[in-house]
Design a protein around this motif. Structure first.
Motif, PDB file in Angstrom:
ATOM      1  N   GLY A  45       0.812  -1.208   0.000  1.00 11.96           N
ATOM      2  CA  GLY A  45       0.000   0.000   0.000  1.00 11.96           C
ATOM      3  C   GLY A  45       0.841   1.251   0.000  1.00 11.96           C
ATOM      4  O   GLY A  45       2.020   1.242  -0.356  1.00 11.96           O
ATOM      5  N   ILE A  70      -4.834   2.099  -2.745  1.00 14.67           N
ATOM      6  CA  ILE A  70      -6.097   2.018  -3.484  1.00 14.67           C
ATOM      7  C   ILE A  70      -6.028   0.893  -4.507  1.00 14.67           C
ATOM      8  O   ILE A  70      -7.016   0.180  -4.728  1.00 14.67           O
ATOM      9  N   ARG A  74      -6.870  -2.321  -2.844  1.00 12.44           N
ATOM     10  CA  ARG A  74      -8.318  -2.428  -2.692  1.00 12.44           C
ATOM     11  C   ARG A  74      -8.964  -2.841  -4.026  1.00 12.44           C
ATOM     12  O   ARG A  74      -9.911  -3.636  -4.055  1.00 12.44           O
ATOM     13  N   CYS A  86      -5.519   6.594   1.864  1.00 14.49           N
ATOM     14  CA  CYS A  86      -5.331   5.181   1.514  1.00 14.49           C
ATOM     15  C   CYS A  86      -4.558   4.475   2.620  1.00 14.49           C
ATOM     16  O   CYS A  86      -3.915   5.112   3.463  1.00 14.49           O
ATOM     17  N   PHE A  94      -7.127  -4.151   3.863  1.00 11.51           N
ATOM     18  CA  PHE A  94      -7.193  -3.992   2.413  1.00 11.51           C
ATOM     19  C   PHE A  94      -8.368  -4.743   1.795  1.00 11.51           C
ATOM     20  O   PHE A  94      -8.946  -4.317   0.809  1.00 11.51           O
ATOM     21  N   ARG A 105     -11.587   6.508  -5.008  1.00  8.10           N
ATOM     22  CA  ARG A 105     -11.247   6.495  -3.591  1.00  8.10           C
ATOM     23  C   ARG A 105     -10.951   5.077  -3.107  1.00  8.10           C
ATOM     24  O   ARG A 105     -11.406   4.100  -3.699  1.00  8.10           O
ATOM     25  N   HIS A 106     -10.246   5.002  -1.992  1.00 11.37           N
ATOM     26  CA  HIS A 106      -9.939   3.677  -1.435  1.00 11.37           C
ATOM     27  C   HIS A 106     -11.196   3.008  -0.894  1.00 11.37           C
ATOM     28  O   HIS A 106     -11.291   1.779  -0.861  1.00 11.37           O
TER      29      HIS A 106
END
Length: 630
Positions: free
Chosen positions: A55, A61, A64, A97, A230, A444-445
């Motif tokens: 990350g 992100i 994810r 994030c 995550f 977005r995350h």
């Protein structure tokens, strides 16, 4: 299975078991393909030769997104991390994030265990030295042990191993990352196939024995989140009190003096390095030269594993000789008596020019040959894993003669990365940054599942059980959103005590719960106890945060969605691969050359090519209209 019952043919062969190769193999296997994963050493699968973290800015992100697409990196990272942080918490949600300090030993071990459970995945320890192909198709590989194995698609995920050399000072050692085996011959073979190969460089700093560091001279850096990971499917997290801290220290004037005095002894400034390094992750000597006005630079002391005493010296990457590294490290506060377990090094390796492949990650000149990971010209575990998942998916769809899986720039950071690579190319290791995305508030995350999970289910990457849970989550969140719109609070409402406590005056007129949630410092977690929600509308904390972010930024989000639709209109206008740009009247010479080299598939892609002007795009559109192609 590992090295057992290896067959003569497979649907997909994946070369390399790094973060890219593993996600590629898993995606293909998930799509019911018979997969062979070939690696030099399976014990190094998913190795973390550089920073053992997952990350970070933009990268978190991507993890994810990988999870929403059915990948395994996020789940593996959530199992046994050392520390978890939410970055940029003082900034907007478009740049927030997660970053985990992962376990260098346990993360690869857990990934390897998982790979061995996949029924239609075989694993072979060997080295691929050439490909089986004709003038336009690749249909297998040849290995160092003289095996010829056929397939319907081949995915190259060789990381930094092709013709790799480790550099310290003026000394070169032919070796892979961490001194492992390297791949010799494959990049030369790719050249013989007419493919363009470039030389890139990256590096890694020293590892220090934990017990030799005086932490009293540094600043402690703790984790800041304990209820989120995550993967959307993870439910167990490590309390902050049990997370392992990192520490912050700085370079000193003495550090800078040592580096300047020995600058020409480094591989980089001594003329030994021929590859191009990452601009956004420079060596410490490069920082000293490029930012000579800065009196000091941040360094982080980061633990590598529960099972070792090794501390990663983040920010101190160098290609200096070992004797100079001793002086440099011992000039740092708290490291005066540091014991160096492993010296820093630079590594050069071969990679493919990104202009050689298209947005499916298939090489343009050879059907059935896909590329993923650092051979694409990227850097980072997360970028590699994202590319691997896309390559494995598209290789499988190619075999089935189905439409490829392509993500737009407003749908994912992975889509941004691939579009950047195939449209602009790169002469240095490409690194994802939030600034590369025009639609950060859409990417977005928190909302990766809303963006990608349904697409993944439609392809077959996500099973029905997980998809149905997601549909139920969407239903609940929509109903809660509608409830917020319809529920009003007034002067006599109990919610006024909460509003007063955070600095707001008592309500004098009816205000909807949705409008209250838009206010600064008002959270869904705080106001939900004042909402008469039924038990059926209970959602988890991650979903609560998703809902809160959407409500607070709804206006901005809708504006970006409108802008993204304009981009889609240009990307909907297709361009034929047969267009003769070199003899195209009205186009500037630079545009002709760029279009001819890249062969853009849409007007949108053409418009994003560096050096192309709006007038060139107008010429293309006029041509298409004149010939009734649009």
């Amino acid at each position: 299975m590992l090295n057992e019952n290896i067959k003569n043919s497979y649907d997909v062969i994946v070369v390399g078991a790094g973060h890219a190769g593993n996600e590629a193999a898993l995606a293909s296997a998930r799509l019911n393909k018979r997969v062979l994963l070939i690696t030099l050493n399976f014990k190094m699968a998913s190795n973390m030769p550089c920073n053992p973290s997952i990350g970070g800015s933009a990268k978190g992100i991507v993890v994810r997104e990988i999870d929403a697409l059915g990948g395994y990196m996020g789940k593996c990272a959530d199992q046994e991390y050392l520390q978890m942080k939410m970055l940029n918490t003082k900034k907007g949600p478009g740049v927030q994030c997660l970053r985990a300090q992962a376990d260098k030993k346990r993360y690869p071990h857990n990934m390897q265990k998982y790979l061995l459970t996949i029924e239609n995945l075989d694993i072979l320890e060997d080295e691929v030295i050439s490909l089986l192909h004709d003038d336009s198709h690749v249909f297998g590989v040849k290995t160092r042990s003289d095996r010829e194995i056929k397939s319907k698609a081949v995915i190259l995920a060789t990381g930094t191993y092709m013709n790799s050399e480790i550099l310290r000072g003026h000394h070169k050692e032919v070796a892979g990352p961490d001194g492992e085996k390297f791949s010799i011959g494959l990049s030369d073979y790719l050249r013989s196939m007419g493919l363009s190969i470039q030389r890139l460089k990256t590096g890694t700093p020293q590892r220090i024995a934990k017990e030799s560091i005086d932490y009293s001279k540094s600043e402690i850096q703790l984790g800041n989140i304990e209820d989120e990971g995550f993967s959307y499917e993870s439910t167990e997290f490590i309390p902050i009190k049990d997370q392992i801290p990192c520490y912050l220290t700085y370079t000193t004037p003495e550090t800078h003096k040592i580096i300047k005095e020995h600058l020409l002894e480094s591989a980089m400034y001594g003329g030994v390095v021929t590859g191009v390094g990452p601009r956004y992750c420079p060596s410490i000597e490069d920082k000293i030269v490029r930012f000579s006005d800065k009196p000091r630079h941040q360094l982080f002391l980061e633990p590598e594993s529960y099972d070792t005493n090794s501390i990663y010296l983040q920010g101190f990457s160098t290609s200096m000789p070992e004797s100079v590294q001793d002086l440099m490290v011992h000039s740092l506060p708290g490291l005066e008596n540091a014991k160096i377990l492993k010296y820093a090094y630079a590594i050069e390796y071969d990679a493919l020019d990104p202009l050689e492949f298209d947005n499916t990650l298939m090489v343009k000149k050879y059907k059935g040959l896909f590329i993923s990971g650092q051979i694409c010209g990227t850097s980072g575990y997360e970028e590699a894993a994202g590319l691997g998942l896309v390559a494995g998916t598209n290789a499988s769809l190619f075999i089935d003669n189905k439409e490829p899986f392509i993500m737009n720039r407003d749908e994912s950071y992975i889509g941004v990365m691939i579009d950047d690579l195939i449209t602009k190319g790169t002469k240095e290791p490409y690194r994802l940054l939030s600034s590369r995305a025009e639609y950060r508030l859409l990417l977005r995350h928190d909302n990766a599942d809303f963006r990608l999970l349904e697409k993944a289910h439609n392809i077959g990457l996500v099973d029905d059980e997980r998809y149905n849970k997601f549909i139920e989550k969407k239903r609940k969140m929509k109903e809660i959103y509608n409830f917020l719109e319809k529920t009003y609070f007034g002067a006599k409402s109990e919610i006024n005590s909460y509003l007063n406590s955070i600095g707001y005056e008592t309500l004098t007129y009816g205000v909807s719960a949705k409008e209250l949630l838009k206010r600064n410092d008002v959270t869904f977690e705080a106001i939900k106890k004042y909402l008469p929600l039924s038990d059926d509308l209970t959602i988890d904390k991650i979903s609560e945060r998703q809902l809160e972010i959407y409500v607070k930024y709804e206006g901005y989000i809708k504006n970006q969605e409108k802008e993204a639709k304009k981009l889609h209109k240009l990307d909907d206008i297709k361009l034929s691969e047969d267009l003769d740009y070199l003899n195209f009247d009205g186009l500037a010479l630079e545009a002709r050359q760029k279009f001819n080299a890249i062969k853009p598939k849409t007007i949108g892609q053409a418009s994003r090519i560096s050096g192309v002007n709006p007038s060139d795009i107008n010429v293309l559109i006029m041509y298409l209209r004149k010939n009734r192609l649009i």
